[in-house]
Enzyme design. Structure first.
Site, short mmCIF file in Angstrom:
data_model
loop_
_atom_site.label_atom_id
_atom_site.label_comp_id
_atom_site.label_asym_id
_atom_site.label_seq_id
_atom_site.Cartn_x
_atom_site.Cartn_y
_atom_site.Cartn_z
N HIS A 176 -4.38 1.47 7.38
CA HIS A 176 -2.97 1.74 7.05
C HIS A 176 -2.29 2.20 8.35
CE1 HIS A 176 -4.39 2.85 2.76
NE2 HIS A 176 -3.77 1.68 2.69
N GLU A 227 0.83 -1.22 0.00
CA GLU A 227 0.00 0.00 0.00
C GLU A 227 0.86 1.27 0.00
OE1 GLU A 227 -3.78 0.15 0.40
OE2 GLU A 227 -3.70 -1.91 -0.32
N CYS A 237 -2.88 11.28 3.97
CA CYS A 237 -3.19 10.37 2.85
C CYS A 237 -3.06 11.08 1.52
CB CYS A 237 -4.63 9.88 2.92
SG CYS A 237 -5.02 8.96 4.38
O1 SUG Z 1 -7.76 2.94 0.49
N1 SUG Z 1 -10.51 5.10 0.67
C1 SUG Z 1 -9.09 4.91 0.72
C2 SUG Z 1 -8.48 5.85 1.73
C3 SUG Z 1 -6.99 5.84 1.66
C4 SUG Z 1 -6.37 6.60 2.78
N2 SUG Z 1 -4.96 6.58 2.63
C5 SUG Z 1 -4.09 6.50 3.64
N3 SUG Z 1 -4.45 6.17 4.86
N4 SUG Z 1 -2.85 6.72 3.38
C6 SUG Z 1 -8.74 3.44 1.04
O2 SUG Z 1 -9.45 2.84 1.84
C7 SUG Z 1 -12.73 4.73 -0.28
C8 SUG Z 1 -13.34 4.75 -1.65
C9 SUG Z 1 -14.82 4.55 -1.65
O3 SUG Z 1 -15.34 3.87 -0.78
O4 SUG Z 1 -15.46 5.07 -2.60
C10 SUG Z 1 -11.23 4.54 -0.32
O5 SUG Z 1 -10.73 3.93 -1.23
#
Ligand code: SUG
Length: 461
Positions: free
Chosen positions: A258, A186, A379
């Site tokens: 994460h 990730e 993020c």
């Molecule tokens: O991968 N949300 C992302 C958020 C990523 C956050 N990044 C870090 N923590 N670095 C994920 O879960 C939600 C998309 C949706 O439900 O439409 C989403 O992909």
């Protein structure tokens, strides 16, 4: 030691930003599934955050949104025909897949890649490896375009069309790891680098949630130890200066999908929740040993008694940017508004800055549109440490000044909708609008990164 700086490359939020409920284990994504989003406001919020960094005296970069809807996915799923027909059929036959093809999740560039600065790597080049994001389908489709974009900005061979030798001497854009669960990766969201100053040799900490092949119950552990080790090997990191730490199962089950939801670090400071790691003492011991002679580790551990894990996750206290800003002798934490609105987290911040620890100021930013999908300030950015010489070599169009931010905001105001409900993804006009907006952004940044995937939907096999 070089005069390197840390450049934040924020993801510009794309025109298809929506609440798809696609991320198992991400509580905000689940909670807001099906809600109406506001892509225009989302992108403007993100751009204001970039402007704030610029005003604070930092070099600010941007990565473009990816092409959405991603017709390549619909093609691979067997859909053929004109894009609008394909979308109408996918809406009927495979609505979840349609949401996936429209996901704007590439905005969270902390997941775009893992980056090792040249001070840490054996060959003295900046190494970056796009994350395969293999745990979630809507994220797994990002990797090829991420590679294409990073290659265009930093790489030696742009689409194999020309060779930029100077870049080749300074950068290596690796291919993503194989897209299998054993290699689940990730990106920088599970990676922390500590050092005395950005240009000095540092310690790279890789946080994984499970071993390759290990099955876990409950929310997915999105990073495998094999993936982390493979990244460290291919980046040519010194094993003595590298730490692998296991994220606590408890944190994952509480919604920390994460590590950057419960931990952030910069320079010599690690800011983390008591329950971030499976074995906190061993992790800190390993970091101290790896950093021996490089820096003296400073830790700010937030006890569960002060900020319970649930509050840490809902407030996104740790999903903040921890920055050393010009003219300030202590670090600054750029936290989301939700932290300020959560009593325990806000009080912790107030006490922290009143003390004499390494973090001297907390500033709150409004990135609510992204937050509702589980994406806080940290993020939204990929950190790339660059020497002045390296900075000169990258594609200049992605480095922002105030007028470039104004121009991007104009594009957003012209092309983005201010209301997007799940059913709107099937609106025949919407895909064309989104692709037009994407093209306008690429033109503004001087990038080419288009896949052309919409063209082959109609090609005869
Ligand atoms: O991968 N949300 C992302 C958020 C990523 C956050 N990044 C870090 N923590 N670095 C994920 O879960 C939600 C998309 C949706 O439900 O439409 C989403 O992909």
């Amino acid at each position: 030691m070089s005069d390197a700086i840390e450049v934040n490359f924020d993801g510009l939020i794309g025109p298809t930003h929506n609440y798809g409920g696609l991320s198992d284990g991400n509580l905000a994504s689940a909670r807001n599934a099906g809600a109406v989003s506001n892509p225009r406001e989302a992108a403007l919020q993100g751009l204001e955050k970039m402007r704030m960094m610029l005003h604070a005296g930092l070099v600010q970069g941007v990565l473009p949104p990816q092409e959405r809807p991603f017709a390549g996915l619909l093609y691979q799923a067997g859909f053929r025909g004109e894009l609008d027909e394909v979308i109408a059929r996918a809406a009927r036959q495979a609505p979840q897949l349609l949401k996936t093809a429209f996901s704007a999740s590439a905005m969270w560039t902390a997941n775009a890649a893992t980056v090792s600065p040249s001070a840490d790597t054996e060959d003295g080049r900046v190494h970056m490896t796009p994350a395969n994001l293999s745990t979630m389908l809507h994220r797994a489709i990002e990797a090829p375009q991420t590679f294409m974009i990073l290659d265009e900005i930093f790489g030696e061979d742009f689409f194999g069309e020309w060779s930029h030798e100077a870049r080749g001497a300074h950068f290596m854009v690796n291919e993503a790891l194989p897209g299998h669960p054993d290699f689940a990766d990730e990106g920088a969201a599970n990676h922390v680098r500590l050092c005395e100053s950005h240009g000095a040799r540092g310690v790279e900490i890789f946080v994984y949630g499970r071993e390759a092949g290990e099955s876990t119950v409950g929310f997915p552990a999105r990073q495998s130890r094999l993936a982390s080790e493979s990244l460290a090997r291919s980046h040519g990191l010194d094993p003595a200066r590298t730490v692998f730490a296991r994220q606590s199962r408890r944190a994952i089950e509480a919604g920390a999908f994460h590590n950057d939801v419960v931990c952030v670090g910069t320079r010599d400071t690690l800011f983390f929740h008591e329950h971030a790691f499976e074995d906190t003492e061993a992790t800190l011991g390993a970091i101290r040993r790896a950093g021996d002679g490089l820096f003296d580790l400073k830790t700010v551990m937030v006890p569960d008694a002060q900020v319970p894990l649930g509050d840490a996750i809902s407030s996104y206290l740790f999903n903040s940017q921890l920055l050393s800003l010009p003219g300030e002798d202590r670090l600054v934490l750029i936290a989301p508004k939700e932290t300020e609105e959560t009593g325990t987290a806000r009080r912790f911040c107030e006490e922290m800055v009143a003390g004499n620890g390494p973090i001297g100021r907390v500033e709150y930013v409004d990135v609510r549109q992204s937050m509702k999908n589980g994406g806080g300030p940290a993020c939204l950015r990929l950190r790339v440490v660059l020497t002045r010489e390296e900075l000169e070599l990258i594609h200049p169009g992605v480095l922002l000044d105030a007028s470039a931010i104004d121009a991007l905001q104009d594009i957003v105001r012209t092309h983005y909708r201010d209301r997007l409900a799940p059913a709107d993804l099937a609106d025949p006009d919407f895909a064309a609008e989104a692709l037009t907006a994407h093209r306008a952004i690429l033109d503004q940044l001087g990038l080419h990164a288009e896949t052309g995937a919409d063209l082959y939907l109609t090609e005869d096999d």
